[in-house]
Design a protein around this motif. Structure first.
Motif, PDB file in Angstrom:
ATOM      1  N   PHE A 193      53.940  42.356  44.299  1.00 22.36           N
ATOM      2  CA  PHE A 193      52.799  42.257  43.390  1.00 22.36           C
ATOM      3  C   PHE A 193      52.234  43.643  43.080  1.00 22.36           C
ATOM      4  CE2 PHE A 193      48.552  41.399  41.894  1.00 22.36           C
ATOM      5  CZ  PHE A 193      48.669  40.196  41.212  1.00 22.36           C
ATOM      6  N   LYS A 194      52.052  44.451  44.107  1.00 19.39           N
ATOM      7  CA  LYS A 194      51.490  45.788  43.899  1.00 19.39           C
ATOM      8  C   LYS A 194      52.439  46.668  43.092  1.00 19.39           C
ATOM      9  CE  LYS A 194      49.127  49.577  46.195  1.00 19.39           C
ATOM     10  NZ  LYS A 194      48.561  50.077  47.470  1.00 19.39           N
ATOM     11  N   LYS A 195      53.730  46.540  43.361  1.00 17.81           N
ATOM     12  CA  LYS A 195      54.721  47.344  42.650  1.00 17.81           C
ATOM     13  C   LYS A 195      54.721  47.028  41.160  1.00 17.81           C
ATOM     14  CE  LYS A 195      59.711  48.195  42.437  1.00 17.81           C
ATOM     15  NZ  LYS A 195      61.040  47.838  43.016  1.00 17.81           N
ATOM     16  N   GLU A 196      54.618  45.746  40.816  1.00 15.89           N
ATOM     17  CA  GLU A 196      54.737  45.350  39.418  1.00 15.89           C
ATOM     18  C   GLU A 196      53.409  45.363  38.669  1.00 15.89           C
ATOM     19  OE1 GLU A 196      57.068  41.946  38.599  1.00 15.89           O
ATOM     20  OE2 GLU A 196      58.687  42.524  39.944  1.00 15.89           O
ATOM     21  N   MET A 197      52.299  45.165  39.381  1.00 17.63           N
ATOM     22  CA  MET A 197      51.002  45.090  38.711  1.00 17.63           C
ATOM     23  C   MET A 197      50.178  46.368  38.835  1.00 17.63           C
ATOM     24  SD  MET A 197      51.072  42.197  37.251  1.00 17.63           S
ATOM     25  CE  MET A 197      49.377  42.151  36.675  1.00 17.63           C
ATOM     26  N   GLY A 198      50.578  47.259  39.731  1.00 14.52           N
ATOM     27  CA  GLY A 198      49.838  48.501  39.895  1.00 14.52           C
ATOM     28  C   GLY A 198      48.549  48.338  40.672  1.00 14.52           C
ATOM     29  N   MET A 199      48.343  47.190  41.262  1.00 16.31           N
ATOM     30  CA  MET A 199      47.173  46.922  42.104  1.00 16.31           C
ATOM     31  C   MET A 199      47.553  45.828  43.087  1.00 16.31           C
ATOM     32  SD  MET A 199      44.717  44.692  39.523  1.00 16.31           S
ATOM     33  CE  MET A 199      44.927  45.810  38.141  1.00 16.31           C
ATOM     34  N   ARG A 215      54.480  36.950  37.334  1.00 19.64           N
ATOM     35  CA  ARG A 215      53.817  36.381  36.160  1.00 19.64           C
ATOM     36  C   ARG A 215      53.209  35.021  36.492  1.00 19.64           C
ATOM     37  NH1 ARG A 215      57.774  36.790  33.125  1.00 19.64           N
ATOM     38  NH2 ARG A 215      58.643  34.698  33.270  1.00 19.64           N
ATOM     39  N   ASN A 216      53.963  34.185  37.191  1.00 13.50           N
ATOM     40  CA  ASN A 216      53.454  32.866  37.563  1.00 13.50           C
ATOM     41  C   ASN A 216      52.326  32.961  38.586  1.00 13.50           C
ATOM     42  OD1 ASN A 216      55.219  31.604  35.845  1.00 13.50           O
ATOM     43  ND2 ASN A 216      56.731  31.128  37.412  1.00 13.50           N
ATOM     44  N   ALA A 217      52.412  33.955  39.466  1.00 18.39           N
ATOM     45  CA  ALA A 217      51.342  34.157  40.442  1.00 18.39           C
ATOM     46  C   ALA A 217      50.043  34.542  39.737  1.00 18.39           C
ATOM     47  CB  ALA A 217      51.736  35.234  41.448  1.00 18.39           C
ATOM     48  N   CYS A 218      50.142  35.403  38.732  1.00 20.41           N
ATOM     49  CA  CYS A 218      48.951  35.801  37.968  1.00 20.41           C
ATOM     50  C   CYS A 218      48.344  34.603  37.248  1.00 20.41           C
ATOM     51  CB  CYS A 218      49.316  36.888  36.958  1.00 20.41           C
ATOM     52  SG  CYS A 218      49.701  38.493  37.697  1.00 20.41           S
ATOM     53  N   LEU A 219      49.198  33.777  36.669  1.00 23.40           N
ATOM     54  CA  LEU A 219      48.715  32.580  35.983  1.00 23.40           C
ATOM     55  C   LEU A 219      48.038  31.630  36.965  1.00 23.40           C
ATOM     56  CD1 LEU A 219      51.709  31.862  33.566  1.00 23.40           C
ATOM     57  CD2 LEU A 219      49.428  32.687  32.942  1.00 23.40           C
ATOM     58  N   TYR A 220      48.601  31.538  38.160  1.00 20.30           N
ATOM     59  CA  TYR A 220      48.012  30.664  39.183  1.00 20.30           C
ATOM     60  C   TYR A 220      46.633  31.180  39.588  1.00 20.30           C
ATOM     61  CZ  TYR A 220      47.503  27.832  43.369  1.00 20.30           C
ATOM     62  OH  TYR A 220      47.028  26.955  44.310  1.00 20.30           O
ATOM     63  N   ILE A 221      46.534  32.485  39.792  1.00 21.72           N
ATOM     64  CA  ILE A 221      45.250  33.087  40.167  1.00 21.72           C
ATOM     65  C   ILE A 221      44.215  32.849  39.074  1.00 21.72           C
ATOM     66  CG2 ILE A 221      44.056  35.285  40.552  1.00 21.72           C
ATOM     67  CD1 ILE A 221      46.698  36.261  41.882  1.00 21.72           C
ATOM     68  N   PHE A 263      46.920  42.329  45.529  1.00 19.15           N
ATOM     69  CA  PHE A 263      46.496  40.961  45.242  1.00 19.15           C
ATOM     70  C   PHE A 263      44.977  40.824  45.204  1.00 19.15           C
ATOM     71  CE2 PHE A 263      44.903  37.196  47.555  1.00 19.15           C
ATOM     72  CZ  PHE A 263      45.107  36.225  46.584  1.00 19.15           C
ATOM     73  N   VAL A 264      44.292  41.394  46.192  1.00 12.79           N
ATOM     74  CA  VAL A 264      42.833  41.276  46.272  1.00 12.79           C
ATOM     75  C   VAL A 264      42.169  41.949  45.074  1.00 12.79           C
ATOM     76  CG1 VAL A 264      40.779  41.911  47.592  1.00 12.79           C
ATOM     77  CG2 VAL A 264      42.802  41.050  48.778  1.00 12.79           C
ATOM     78  N   GLU A 265      42.675  43.108  44.685  1.00 13.00           N
ATOM     79  CA  GLU A 265      42.111  43.820  43.533  1.00 13.00           C
ATOM     80  C   GLU A 265      42.272  42.999  42.256  1.00 13.00           C
ATOM     81  OE1 GLU A 265      42.821  48.464  44.928  1.00 13.00           O
ATOM     82  OE2 GLU A 265      44.442  47.342  43.955  1.00 13.00           O
ATOM     83  N   TYR A 266      43.442  42.398  42.090  1.00 10.58           N
ATOM     84  CA  TYR A 266      43.669  41.588  40.886  1.00 10.58           C
ATOM     85  C   TYR A 266      42.759  40.364  40.885  1.00 10.58           C
ATOM     86  CZ  TYR A 266      46.022  39.053  37.168  1.00 10.58           C
ATOM     87  OH  TYR A 266      46.287  38.386  35.992  1.00 10.58           O
ATOM     88  N   LEU A 267      42.672  39.687  42.025  1.00  6.94           N
ATOM     89  CA  LEU A 267      41.818  38.506  42.135  1.00  6.94           C
ATOM     90  C   LEU A 267      40.359  38.868  41.851  1.00  6.94           C
ATOM     91  CD1 LEU A 267      41.225  35.568  42.918  1.00  6.94           C
ATOM     92  CD2 LEU A 267      41.231  36.287  45.323  1.00  6.94           C
ATOM     93  N   THR A 268      39.910  39.986  42.400  1.00  7.67           N
ATOM     94  CA  THR A 268      38.531  40.427  42.174  1.00  7.67           C
ATOM     95  C   THR A 268      38.287  40.721  40.700  1.00  7.67           C
ATOM     96  OG1 THR A 268      38.381  41.359  44.410  1.00  7.67           O
ATOM     97  CG2 THR A 268      36.787  42.154  42.776  1.00  7.67           C
ATOM     98  N   ASN A 269      39.245  41.375  40.053  1.00 10.28           N
ATOM     99  CA  ASN A 269      39.102  41.673  38.624  1.00 10.28           C
ATOM    100  C   ASN A 269      38.978  40.401  37.796  1.00 10.28           C
ATOM    101  OD1 ASN A 269      39.218  44.406  39.057  1.00 10.28           O
ATOM    102  ND2 ASN A 269      41.361  44.636  38.462  1.00 10.28           N
ATOM    103  N   VAL A 270      39.799  39.407  38.124  1.00  9.83           N
ATOM    104  CA  VAL A 270      39.739  38.128  37.400  1.00  9.83           C
ATOM    105  C   VAL A 270      38.380  37.473  37.609  1.00  9.83           C
ATOM    106  CG1 VAL A 270      40.673  35.778  37.286  1.00  9.83           C
ATOM    107  CG2 VAL A 270      42.226  37.733  37.449  1.00  9.83           C
ATOM    108  N   SER A 273      58.364  40.316  36.717  1.00  4.63           N
ATOM    109  CA  SER A 273      59.199  39.201  37.139  1.00  4.63           C
ATOM    110  C   SER A 273      58.489  37.873  36.924  1.00  4.63           C
ATOM    111  CB  SER A 273      59.565  39.350  38.617  1.00  4.63           C
ATOM    112  OG  SER A 273      58.414  39.180  39.424  1.00  4.63           O
ATOM    113  N   GLY A 274      59.294  36.825  36.804  1.00  5.72           N
ATOM    114  CA  GLY A 274      58.726  35.495  36.621  1.00  5.72           C
ATOM    115  C   GLY A 274      57.822  35.106  37.770  1.00  5.72           C
ATOM    116  N   LEU A 275      58.172  35.523  38.978  1.00  4.44           N
ATOM    117  CA  LEU A 275      57.363  35.195  40.147  1.00  4.44           C
ATOM    118  C   LEU A 275      55.969  35.788  40.039  1.00  4.44           C
ATOM    119  CD1 LEU A 275      56.900  34.161  43.009  1.00  4.44           C
ATOM    120  CD2 LEU A 275      58.027  36.220  43.861  1.00  4.44           C
TER     121      LEU A 275
END
Length: 232
Positions: free
Chosen positions: A168-174, A134-140, A176-183, A130-132
């Protein structure tokens, strides 16, 4: 595609109805609303694919409507209309994944071009992130060096932390904290290749105020401490 339109100005609502090439675009008008409360009820009742709404209306603004609709678990495409004086405010709606926004007075060609893009996108792929999100990932990815939190991110996008977390977890498979840590770890790895930066500086540059916390996350990700990684 099922469509609802909303504007507190009677003439603007009339023009939306008149200008839209309903049959040519494969759209059906499911209802109209004159204020945010009426629009929210209409969306809940009709479950539309597309919502065309003014950003400023009584009871609930367009931004508030989008947040509430997302929390319902619905994902219609939003097309926002706005007076020129509200244009900067309308840009905030893009954070929520709004497909497009149009300045008032509405031009027939611009309206139908925007709706055509939405219908094409809907028919091409309904399984995109979703656009939401996607934009959250770009913001992070653009603010990983800052103090980020689930509450702060969800507030930035005008939605509740619980809804944002589950989406976020449903669409990214992880989560928020996991995604932020990976980045952050990915960026830390790049910075460690540059000897001009100390471990402490890299920790701070990637959003950590505690070097030991940074080092433990790095070791958990790469199987070695930042110092050991740099020496290899």
């Amino acid at each position: 595609m099922k469509t609802v339109i909303a504007d507190d100005e009677r003439m603007a609502l009339f023009m939306l109805r008149k200008y839209t090439q309903w049959e040519a675009l494969g759209l059906s008008l499911e209802g109209e609303a004159r204020d945010g409360e009426e629009l929210l009820s209409l969306i809940e009742k009709t479950r539309p694919d597309i919502v065309v709404t003014d950003i400023k209306m009584p009871h609930y603004s367009g931004l508030e409507i989008i947040g509430k609709v997302l929390e319902m678990g619905l994902k219609p495409y939003f097309l926002i209309t706005s007076a020129y004086t509200d244009f900067a405010h309308a840009r905030q709606a893009m954070r929520l994944g709004v497909e497009d926004f149009l300045p008032k007075p509405i031009e027939k060609k611009e309206l139908n071009d925007a709706l055509r893009r939405i219908t094409q996108k809907g028919s091409e792929n309904k399984n995109l992130v979703s656009g939401l999100v996607r934009n959250a990932c770009l913001y992070i990815e653009g603010h990983y060096g800052e103090k980020l939190s689930l509450e702060g991110i969800s507030g930035h996008f005008y939605i509740s932390p619980n809804y944002f977390s589950s989406l976020f977890k449903k669409e990214m498979g992880m989560n928020f904290v996991e995604y932020l840590t990976n980045v952050r770890m990915r960026e830390a790895e790049k910075l460690l290749a540059n000897p001009r930066y100390s471990i402490g500086e890299i920790a701070e540059m990637t959003g950590y105020r505690d070097v030991s916390h940074f080092s433990s996350n790095f070791a958990r990700t790469y199987g070695m401490t930042p110092s050991a990684w740099r020496k290899q």
